[in-house]
Write a protein that holds these residues in place. Structure first.
Motif, PDB file in Angstrom:
ATOM      1  N   VAL A 449       0.711  -1.384   0.185  1.00 41.74           N
ATOM      2  CA  VAL A 449      -0.320  -0.212  -0.063  1.00 41.74           C
ATOM      3  C   VAL A 449       0.681   0.996  -0.196  1.00 41.74           C
ATOM      4  O   VAL A 449       1.891   1.100   0.862  1.00 41.74           O
ATOM      5  CB  VAL A 449      -0.898   0.202   1.349  1.00 41.74           C
ATOM      6  CG1 VAL A 449      -1.675   1.016   1.056  1.00 41.74           C
ATOM      7  CG2 VAL A 449      -1.636  -1.304   1.408  1.00 41.74           C
ATOM      8  N   ALA A 450       0.361   2.168  -0.739  1.00 43.67           N
ATOM      9  CA  ALA A 450       1.254   3.741  -0.790  1.00 43.67           C
ATOM     10  C   ALA A 450       0.424   4.882  -0.742  1.00 43.67           C
ATOM     11  O   ALA A 450      -0.685   4.675  -1.934  1.00 43.67           O
ATOM     12  CB  ALA A 450       2.239   3.735  -2.025  1.00 43.67           C
ATOM     13  N   VAL A 451       0.503   5.190   0.271  1.00 42.43           N
ATOM     14  CA  VAL A 451      -0.401   6.791   0.177  1.00 42.43           C
ATOM     15  C   VAL A 451       0.596   7.552  -0.523  1.00 42.43           C
ATOM     16  O   VAL A 451       1.894   8.119   0.008  1.00 42.43           O
ATOM     17  CB  VAL A 451       0.054   7.390   2.348  1.00 42.43           C
ATOM     18  CG1 VAL A 451      -1.206   8.365   1.756  1.00 42.43           C
ATOM     19  CG2 VAL A 451      -0.932   5.995   2.529  1.00 42.43           C
ATOM     20  N   VAL A 452       0.341   8.376  -1.316  1.00 38.63           N
ATOM     21  CA  VAL A 452       1.198   9.722  -2.166  1.00 38.63           C
ATOM     22  C   VAL A 452       0.579  10.665  -1.745  1.00 38.63           C
ATOM     23  O   VAL A 452      -0.350  11.311  -2.559  1.00 38.63           O
ATOM     24  CB  VAL A 452       0.788   8.889  -3.993  1.00 38.63           C
ATOM     25  CG1 VAL A 452       2.050   8.309  -4.534  1.00 38.63           C
ATOM     26  CG2 VAL A 452      -0.801   8.706  -4.214  1.00 38.63           C
ATOM     27  N   GLY A 453       1.569  12.101  -1.859  1.00 39.58           N
ATOM     28  CA  GLY A 453       0.746  12.900  -1.441  1.00 39.58           C
ATOM     29  C   GLY A 453       0.516  12.292   0.259  1.00 39.58           C
ATOM     30  O   GLY A 453      -1.088  13.267   0.687  1.00 39.58           O
ATOM     31  N   ALA A 454       1.333  12.335   0.812  1.00 35.39           N
ATOM     32  CA  ALA A 454       0.814  11.760   2.515  1.00 35.39           C
ATOM     33  C   ALA A 454       0.656  12.978   3.149  1.00 35.39           C
ATOM     34  O   ALA A 454      -0.422  12.723   5.049  1.00 35.39           O
ATOM     35  CB  ALA A 454       1.704  11.299   2.848  1.00 35.39           C
ATOM     36  N   GLY A 455       1.421  13.986   3.000  1.00 36.00           N
ATOM     37  CA  GLY A 455       0.914  15.549   3.964  1.00 36.00           C
ATOM     38  C   GLY A 455       1.241  15.289   5.433  1.00 36.00           C
ATOM     39  O   GLY A 455       2.692  14.685   5.421  1.00 36.00           O
ATOM     40  N   ARG A 456       0.630  15.350   6.476  1.00 33.08           N
ATOM     41  CA  ARG A 456       0.993  15.178   7.659  1.00 33.08           C
ATOM     42  C   ARG A 456       0.739  13.902   8.585  1.00 33.08           C
ATOM     43  O   ARG A 456       1.060  13.181   9.153  1.00 33.08           O
ATOM     44  CB  ARG A 456       0.859  15.961   8.598  1.00 33.08           C
ATOM     45  CG  ARG A 456       0.843  17.191   8.253  1.00 33.08           C
ATOM     46  CD  ARG A 456       0.829  18.254   9.180  1.00 33.08           C
ATOM     47  NE  ARG A 456      -0.815  18.389  10.237  1.00 33.08           N
ATOM     48  CZ  ARG A 456      -0.616  18.758  11.217  1.00 33.08           C
ATOM     49  NH1 ARG A 456      -0.104  19.764  12.202  1.00 33.08           N
ATOM     50  NH2 ARG A 456      -2.318  18.545  12.343  1.00 33.08           N
TER      51      ARG A 456
END
Length: 803
Positions: A449-456
């Protein structure tokens, strides 16, 4: 935009004034203090005294007598009024003048078809405004034009509007409020006071049409106001003092006024009903209307008109208690629908006994308004969250080119719905992955799983929680280009995530994919992002996810969100238009820039029925129009959609065109090589508009399917929506996104039973993305559709989002 849900919601403040059409005493400091002791916040005063009225009535008849004697109007000048004498005005510069609402003479006729009457009226009006401004009066209330004179009335409104525009220049700091009924009312046209100048108009100018067109329409009062404010170029110092009758008009008329700059809600004594205790109360419809107006960013003042004099002024020995402002619930109970407003014969026979039982309240109307103030319904979550941001224009974010501040991320993370729905979607996706026995891209058997544009990191936290809830182990990556947010992600990984996350600083489009221990590059099974803007694609989610798709498993990989659609509806938004006009003086691009805005004081021009009502609402009052239970449902139509991942052939052609590599390619349609042309869009939408109005722009919304499932027993379609038609069903109380507003440089007037046609483009030249839009109006004449008007072609290219 902090939410107040954590604490008690503050009670709204009602500023309540008292107005008497024929006040018996001048307003002095003592009178004002007495009114405040009774619970009022302000008083009104007329600018001129009856002495001026008497002088004018001597002047005009003698002039007309001279004309009737055979003298030509070209031979004698129109009478000139001398400056005010002290006896002709109540005002003088003092400490209380700024605390009073000044009323111009109700007996003048600025819209008179007789040029002599209108000239004299304008002289009086200009003197009153100029002198009131000199004395320091900040608010002047002007009686609106007469609406019941047929063709003469419609022609005189432009004349009236010009006089108002002229008056705005006489007092540069004065707010002018046009006093109008919510709908035309014959009684209104007859309440200008004894000695009104209208009857002095000569017979040849008192012209009525004979084709039946003199009959009033429920939007005629709004039409008059629209003419006035348009001629005055949406002056920020011009607003409405709206008078409410006992019987409110249909809800669509109420909503129209709700979108206008109403600064005063005028409640005449005749607007009140009497409950069974013979106390003045307002209908449920009035209560709902007041509650709705009091939820505006700039709440209107309430003006009680002709509800009785200020207690104690005529009897100095009378003991008047200071008003507490509240009634007991039983005394303030709402009037029963359909019940008589008068006592029954039995009640009348025992009237003395009933009166004796009543608590002596010297200001019952005021006490009831204070009761309503205390018992206002709570604001919806989104309004509490967005307090202060109602109808406030904000430039859309460009997170692809700009590094967002921590406070911006913090605002998003306070959404009570968005991340819970994301977690639900991830959980269901993980369960389905195992149920369908899909292959994974990791070497250890975990779903990648990849969270792209994860921010904070809020989605990272939710992905970990989804893994725990579903019992499916994951290999998790967090990709973020913002170097400042990257620091926060690393700290979260150390302190909150037990180093279960691989944090990578990179633009998602440049990330090669998971780096394995043997040095090879792996793929991702589930790609998670929160890149949507207020119009879904306006923060370049399509371009970002296209650029990151190369890391996604081409066989079984999925994207969350899976798809999203953009939606539009034409709106009347005079406050937003006025704000854009003011900003355009410094930035000429503002009228062609889409703005993110918490739409509040707007009116939907095309509606489709009303919203569904709950059982409790259905059992309540159904005969009185109610802004809350009968709110119109806008016609919101779909512009276009995006789906992820996109077909591999489209992505391959895009890569081929990049750099001019496509065989036979002639470059992009709007510049560049055309590599991003597959993300260009166009739509043409048609909206039926039953009631006339003014289109100031387009309201934009979006809907997204985070995860649609694929037929498993535990399948659940998870969606988010800002579309007012579907938001309550799909993601009620979500607060992360405000709508987007596409303005029109010049508002477009539309008549009854017309059609608006909207053409919208999403354009790209491989370097930026922007929108272009046109609005056209049509009407059916004899079975043929005729174009009435068309806006300019608007383009946001100069403020477009950089890729």
């Amino acid at each position: 935009m902090d939410s107040s849900a954590s604490g008690a919601e503050p009670m709204p403040i009602f500023y309540v004034g008292q107005h008497e059409s024929r006040r018996s005493v001048p307003v002095t400091e003592q009178v004002l203090q007495q009114a405040r002791d009774c619970g009022y916040d302000m008083l009104t005063t007329e600018i001129s005294t009856p002495h001026l009225h008497a002088e004018v009535w001597k002047l005009l008849p003698s002039y007309f007598e001279e004309l009737e004697g055979g003298v030509s109007a070209d031979e004698i000048p129109i009478p000139l009024l001398p400056p005010f004498k002290p006896s002709e005005t109540y005002l003088t510069p003092n400490e209380i003048i700024g605390q009073l609402l000044a009323f111009t003479s109700p007996w003048i006729d600025l819209s008179s078809p007789d040029p002599v009457v209108s000239n004299i009226s304008r002289q009086i009006f200009n003197q009153e405004v100029a002198y009131a401004a000199f004395c320091g009066s900040g608010n002047i209330v002007v009686r609106g034009p007469n609406l019941g004179r047929g063709r003469a009335s419609s022609e005189g409104i432009a004349q009236y509007a010009r006089a108002i525009n002229e008056a705005l220049s006489l007092g540069p700091y004065v707010q002018i409020h046009i006093h109008l009924p919510i709908v035309p009312d014959p009684d209104w046209d007859n309440t200008g006071g004894v000695g009104h100048l209208a009857p002095l108009a000569r017979p040849e100018f008192r012209e009525f049409t004979s084709d039946g067109s003199q009959g009033s329409d429920i939007l005629d009062a709004w039409d008059a106001w629209n003419t006035i404010r348009t001629l005055c170029k949406y002056n920020a110092r011009l607003s409405v003092a709206l008078s409410l009758p006992q019987h409110l008009p249909p809800v669509h008329v109420q909503w129209r006024w709700y979108s206008e700059p109403v600064r005063l809600l005028v409640l005449p004594g005749v607007s009140f009903l009497l409950n069974k205790r013979r106390q003045p109360v307002l209908s449920r419809g009035h209560q709902a209307l007041i509650s709705r107006f009091m939820r505006l960013k700039q709440q209107p003042w309430v003006l009680l008109s002709d509800v009785g004099p200020i207690p104690g002024l005529n009897d100095p020995n009378m003991l008047v208690p200071v008003a507490t402002g509240f009634l007991s619930p039983d005394r303030a109970a709402d009037a029963s629908v359909g019940a008589s407003t008068y006592p029954t014969p039995a009640e009348a026979a025992h009237g003395q006994d009933l009166s004796a039982k009543e608590i002596n309240d010297p200001t019952p109307h005021l006490s009831y308004i204070r009761y309503l103030q205390k018992h206002q319904p709570p604001k919806p979550i989104i309004e509490r969250f967005g307090a202060g941001y109602q109808d406030y224009l904000q430039a859309p974010l460009q997170p692809l080119t700009d590094n967002l501040e921590s406070i911006t991320y913090e605002v998003f993370e306070k959404d009570p719905i968005k991340y819970e729905w994301y977690e639900r979607a991830i959980t269901q996706a993980l369960k389905d992955w195992v149920t369908e026995n899909k292959p994974v891209s990791s070497l250890n058997g975990n779903v990648v799983v990849a969270v792209v544009g994860a921010g904070r990191g809020p989605l990272v936290t939710r992905a970990l929680q989804a893994s725990a809830a579903s019992g499916v182990p994951i290999e998790l990556y967090a990709i973020e280009k913002n170097p400042n947010a990257y620091v926060v992600l690393q700290r979260h990984n150390d302190e909150d995530w037990a180093n279960r996350v691989t944090v990578i600083k990179s633009d998602m489009r440049a990330w090669k994919g998971p780096l394995r221990a043997d040095g090879s590059i792996g793929q991702v099974d589930i790609l998670i992002s929160e890149l949507l803007g207020s119009f879904a694609d306006n923060e370049l989610s399509p371009e970002c996810l296209d650029g990151a798709q190369h890391v996604l498993n081409s066989y079984s990989g999925i994207s969350i969100p899976a798809s999203y659609t953009a939606h539009l509806s034409p709106i009347a938004a005079p406050k937003l238009h006025a704000d854009i006009l003011a900003r355009a003086a410094q930035d000429p691009n503002v009228p062609e820039t889409p703005h993110v805005v918490m739409l509040h004081a707007v009116d939907y021009l095309s509606t489709d029925g009303t919203r569904a009502r709950s059982d409790s609402e259905a059992k309540s009052d159904t005969t009185t129009p109610n802004l809350e239970t009968h709110s119109p449902m806008p016609d919101v139509q779909t512009c276009w959609s995006f789906t992820h991942p996109i077909p591999s052939r489209i992505l391959a052609q895009s890569n081929l065109r990049r750099g001019g590599g496509a065989s036979g390619g002639g470059g992009g349609m709007t510049g560049g090589d055309g590599a991003n042309e597959h993300n260009a869009r166009f739509c043409r939408l048609r909206f039926a508009c039953k009631s006339r109005g003014v289109c100031h722009g387009l309201a934009g919304y979006f809907e997204t399917v985070l995860y649609e499932g694929n037929g498993s027993n535990e399948w659940e379609r998870v969606e988010l929506s800002t579309n007012p038609v579907t938001m309550d069903r799909k993601s009620k109380d979500m607060i992360s996104w405000f709508p987007i507003f596409f303005p029109l440089k010049v508002p477009l007037y539309i008549p009854d039973d017309s059609e608006l046609q909207v053409s919208m483009w999403r354009q790209t030249d491989d370097r930026k993305v922007w929108y272009e839009w046109i609005v056209e109006s049509f009407v059916n004449v004899g079975g043929k559709k005729m174009r009435l008007g068309m806006s300019d072609l608007h383009s946001s290219k100069k403020s477009g989002c950089l890729m």
